[in-house]
Design an enzyme around this catalytic site. Structure first.
Site, mmCIF file in Angstrom:
data_model
loop_
_atom_site.group_PDB
_atom_site.id
_atom_site.type_symbol
_atom_site.label_atom_id
_atom_site.label_comp_id
_atom_site.label_asym_id
_atom_site.label_seq_id
_atom_site.Cartn_x
_atom_site.Cartn_y
_atom_site.Cartn_z
ATOM 1 N N ARG A 135 13.042 -4.007 -5.978
ATOM 2 C CA ARG A 135 13.025 -3.826 -6.756
ATOM 3 C C ARG A 135 13.902 -4.047 -7.787
ATOM 4 N NH1 ARG A 135 11.981 2.396 -5.441
ATOM 5 N NH2 ARG A 135 14.104 3.062 -6.403
ATOM 6 N N GLU A 137 9.629 13.597 -9.801
ATOM 7 C CA GLU A 137 9.488 13.368 -8.614
ATOM 8 C C GLU A 137 10.252 13.729 -7.697
ATOM 9 O OE1 GLU A 137 11.469 9.308 -7.496
ATOM 10 O OE2 GLU A 137 9.814 7.819 -8.406
ATOM 11 N N PHE A 173 11.849 5.935 5.932
ATOM 12 C CA PHE A 173 12.695 7.300 6.440
ATOM 13 C C PHE A 173 12.643 8.544 5.092
ATOM 14 C CE2 PHE A 173 13.874 4.323 10.486
ATOM 15 C CZ PHE A 173 13.125 4.954 10.533
ATOM 16 N N HIS A 174 12.133 8.705 4.210
ATOM 17 C CA HIS A 174 12.224 9.019 2.961
ATOM 18 C C HIS A 174 11.063 10.147 3.029
ATOM 19 C CE1 HIS A 174 11.728 10.706 -1.176
ATOM 20 N NE2 HIS A 174 12.790 10.430 -1.658
ATOM 21 N N GLU A 219 12.137 2.589 2.253
ATOM 22 C CA GLU A 219 11.441 4.323 2.402
ATOM 23 C C GLU A 219 10.960 4.427 3.497
ATOM 24 O OE1 GLU A 219 11.333 4.581 -2.012
ATOM 25 O OE2 GLU A 219 13.298 4.749 -2.121
ATOM 26 N N TRP A 244 18.835 8.411 1.418
ATOM 27 C CA TRP A 244 19.818 7.171 0.435
ATOM 28 C C TRP A 244 20.764 7.901 0.676
ATOM 29 C CZ3 TRP A 244 20.303 10.286 -3.223
ATOM 30 C CH2 TRP A 244 19.420 10.883 -3.861
ATOM 31 N N ASN A 265 9.659 2.564 -14.206
ATOM 32 C CA ASN A 265 10.708 3.516 -13.023
ATOM 33 C C ASN A 265 11.772 4.024 -13.395
ATOM 34 O OD1 ASN A 265 9.492 5.416 -11.361
ATOM 35 N ND2 ASN A 265 11.164 4.130 -10.152
ATOM 36 N N GLU A 266 12.189 4.948 -13.676
ATOM 37 C CA GLU A 266 14.176 4.997 -13.989
ATOM 38 C C GLU A 266 13.820 3.625 -14.096
ATOM 39 O OE1 GLU A 266 14.864 5.950 -9.838
ATOM 40 O OE2 GLU A 266 14.286 8.589 -9.847
#
Ligand code: GAL
Length: 664
Positions: free
Chosen positions: A119, A311, A361-362, A359, A319, A157-158
């Site tokens: 991304r 968020e 496992f986020h 993500e 991460w 985003n960010e």
């Protein structure tokens, strides 16, 4: 600064605290959407962010538009009373864009392409990227401007991409021409007389690409400024498009705290809602302090707030090297901490934990364990409590504070360069250490830019400002002349805004202010090394300073090369600390100076791990410790979370929170 009639978070929140998160339903079959809505209602979710990474789904082929799925989602959310923060999807261009338009892809400093497949693979300077981004933003705005679910716009985003490629190089040259006008001025500012770097033609100038040895520091500094400005241009272009369709709907983009790529002070001026993504480490014993720091920075960028926690993680991130979940109670504690420190919106990445993709496992608000999992059960409790607080808190501000901490991206950019004296000195870590000292002393502080008006504060703290403009120096000297108390850490006022060392190694006005006659040498310390100072140890750095005549209040170094020389100097209301004192010493020092300045803690007698913040007349008490504690609070109060009346104190369990309102 935003005009008073510009929309704000209050327009989106409509008298409530917003609660929800990034919702990425494109990962799930439509049956799951209905299940999601049921659980959202159960948890008190009233806001979701849609579409952040949905560009390939919205525009599967160049110019195509697939809005049907988003129409259905917008309608579904509206039918259930859930507002939508609608994102422009421009942080992640579809694969076709990179294939058809390689000019949209950024290059790293080695000239390597950042390909699609992850991304944020876009060049901020690419005209093609900007054209496609504007078109999709325009079509989204046109389609959903009148949709009743729309409460806010979330642009990109960010923002975080650097680009060393050719189109960026051309943009960099234009940016430099605007800044310097003539090449001579650039050569002078960059000090190109050193190492034969003098430029004779604008076309010779490049972004600071891979080089044989250290790069020109001012070139690197300007490249950081340029990058922040280019990303801001991308934001403003999209913001202006959506604002044209919906002037009444607030616009935001989410910051990463302590991210070098954006000068958050400048950006915040351009946002209707200042929002941030905050991911303290649950395994860090000072994770709560990191959260407080992020909240304080964001509130200050929001000119006192309210602000939006866009968020956070309900459990683990994925991460870090090792990723721990939030233990029971910590999500609630850290969520209510954000409210205490001025947030009117508490949101997460993401609603439902992914089963696939990078993500998976986020954590999500709904974890892999589902609705019976501890994470969702805790989310439900938080939703219910935010609804309770929604009766009193929205729109209020953190009660006026007496201490400000100065923070500047230029100082950060310039201080983290090749060729410095110590690679152990890390600006964010220094800021964090000084903020921690205040936090542990139960003193809530604002952040401020060095050129802001500081007159409202009794004490101003400068952890470090390696670069300072003349205006900032004048601001600090007149602050002290007008009765303010100033405490500055090492490497403050060393260089001007071109990263040119000031004569004497520190600006003369500051030397006079702090009572320094000569700053002979800097003495950086190794990692883990300490230096003895009367009463405590210093870390990271020390300095060979000769105090000016008449400066009698000093704390000396003991032993070693600097034996007897002043480590800490006081000249009236101005203090200079030439090392980083170990944590308890910095806390004691700052608490003492604050007390002298008449800037006390929020409450006296607080147990060590209890944070106290006053907002809108309410007293938030947050126990960051695992042991139950009794907090003395004089008088009679009602705890808004439990409805219990309490007199002269309150019990807080492990990670416990109370929100006290004075009894009538
Ligand atoms: C943020 C990002 C989200 C998600 C999250 C994971 O930086 O905006 O999309 O990646 O991190 O912690």
């Amino acid at each position: 600064m935003a005009a008073t009639d510009t929309p704000s978070l209050a327009d989106a929140a409509r008298g409530r605290l917003l609660f929800g998160g990034d919702y990425n339903p494109e990962q799930w079959p439509e049956e799951t959407w209905h299940e999601d809505v049921r659980l959202m209602k159960d948890a008190g979710v009233n806001s979701v962010t849609l579409g952040v990474f949905a560009w390939a789904k919205l525009e599967p082929r160049p110019g195509a538009r697939e809005f049907g799925w988003l129409d259905r989602l917008m309608d579904l959310m509206h039918a259930h009373g859930i507002g939508v923060v609608l994102a422009t999807p421009t942080a992640s261009p579809p694969p076709w864009m990179g294939r058809l338009h390689p000019d949209t892809l950024p290059r790293d400093e080695d000239g390597r392409t950042e390909w699609w497949g992850s991304r944020q693979h876009f060049s901020h300077s690419s005209a093609t990227y900007r054209r496609y981004a504007a078109a999709i933003a325009e079509d989204l705005a046109a389609r959903y401007a009148g949709h009743p679910a729309l409460t806010m716009w979330h642009i990109n985003n960010e923002y975080c991409t650097y680009d060393w490629g050719d189109e960026s190089a051309a943009a960099f040259r234009r940016w430099l021409q605007d800044k310097y006008g003539a090449l001579d001025a650039l050569n002078e500012a960059w000090g190109t007389a050193f190492w034969s770097q003098g430029y004779g033609d604008w076309h010779e100038i490049l972004p600071p690409r891979r080089a044989h040895y250290m790069k020109n520091p001012t070139q690197v500094l300007d490249f950081k400024r340029f990058t922040s400005d280019m990303l801001l241009e991308c934001y403003l272009a999209e913001r202006d498009i959506v604002a044209r369709y919906t002037p009444h709907i607030p616009v935001t983009t989410n910051f990463m705290p302590f991210w070098q790529g954006q000068d958050a002070w400048t950006w915040a001026e351009q946002e209707d809602v200042v929002s941030v993504d905050s991911y303290p480490d649950p395994h860090d014993p000072f994770g709560g302090q990191y959260g407080a720091l992020v909240h304080d920075m964001t509130r200050s960028q929001a000119r006192g707030g309210p602000w939006m926690l866009m968020e956070q993680a309900a459990g683990s991130v994925n991460w870090r090297g090792v990723n721990r979940p939030r233990p029971a109670g910590l999500n609630r504690l850290w969520s209510l901490q954000a409210v205490a420190r001025g947030a009117d919106a508490v949101c997460y990445f993401q609603w439902r934990q992914s089963r696939q993709g990078s993500e998976k496992f986020h954590s999500g608000m709904v974890s892999h364990a589902g609705e019976h999992g501890r994470t969702f059960q805790e989310v439900k409790r938080i939703g219910a409590e935010l609804a309770l607080l929604g009766e009193k808190v929205p729109g209020t501000k953190v009660d006026a504070l007496e201490v400000a901490v100065l923070l500047d991206w230029n100082a950060w950019w310039a201080s983290q360069q090749d060729g410095r004296l110590s690679c152990e000195v890390d600006y964010p870590q220094i800021v964090r250490a000084w903020h921690r000292a205040l936090w542990e002393a139960h003193t809530t502080a604002d952040f401020a830019h060095p050129e802001h008006d500081l007159s409202a504060y009794k004490m101003v703290v400068v952890p470090q400002l390696y670069v300072m403009t003349d205006a900032a120096i004048d601001n600090l000297t007149s602050y002290v002349e007008n009765g303010g108390t100033l405490v500055a850490g090492f490497q403050t006022g060393i260089a001007d805004e071109d990263d040119r060392v000031r004569p004497g190694g520190m600006d003369a006005r500051l030397r006079e202010l702090f009572g320094i006659r000569v700053l002979h040498e800097w003495w950086p310390l190794d990692a883990g090394e300490t230096v003895d100072i009367e009463g405590f140890h210093g870390t990271l750095w020390s300095e060979e300073i000769e105090a000016a005549d008449g400066i009698t209040e000093t704390t000396p170094y003991k032993g070693g090369e600097l034996d007897g020389l002043p480590a800490v100097l006081r000249n009236g209301r101005a203090w200079y600390v030439s090392t980083l004192p170990e944590p308890h010493a910095l806390r004691t020092l700052l608490a003492g100076i604050a007390a002298d300045a008449g800037a006390g803690p929020t409450l006296t007698g607080l147990p060590a791990r209890v944070e106290a913040v006053r907002r809108g007349g309410l007293l938030f008490l947050l126990n960051h410790g695992r042991d139950a504690v009794t907090v003395p609070v004089p008088g009679r109060h009602r705890d808004l979370l439990t409805g219990a009346d309490v007199t002269d104190g309150v019990q807080l369990g492990r990670y416990g929170v109370a929100v006290l309102e004075a009894a009538p």
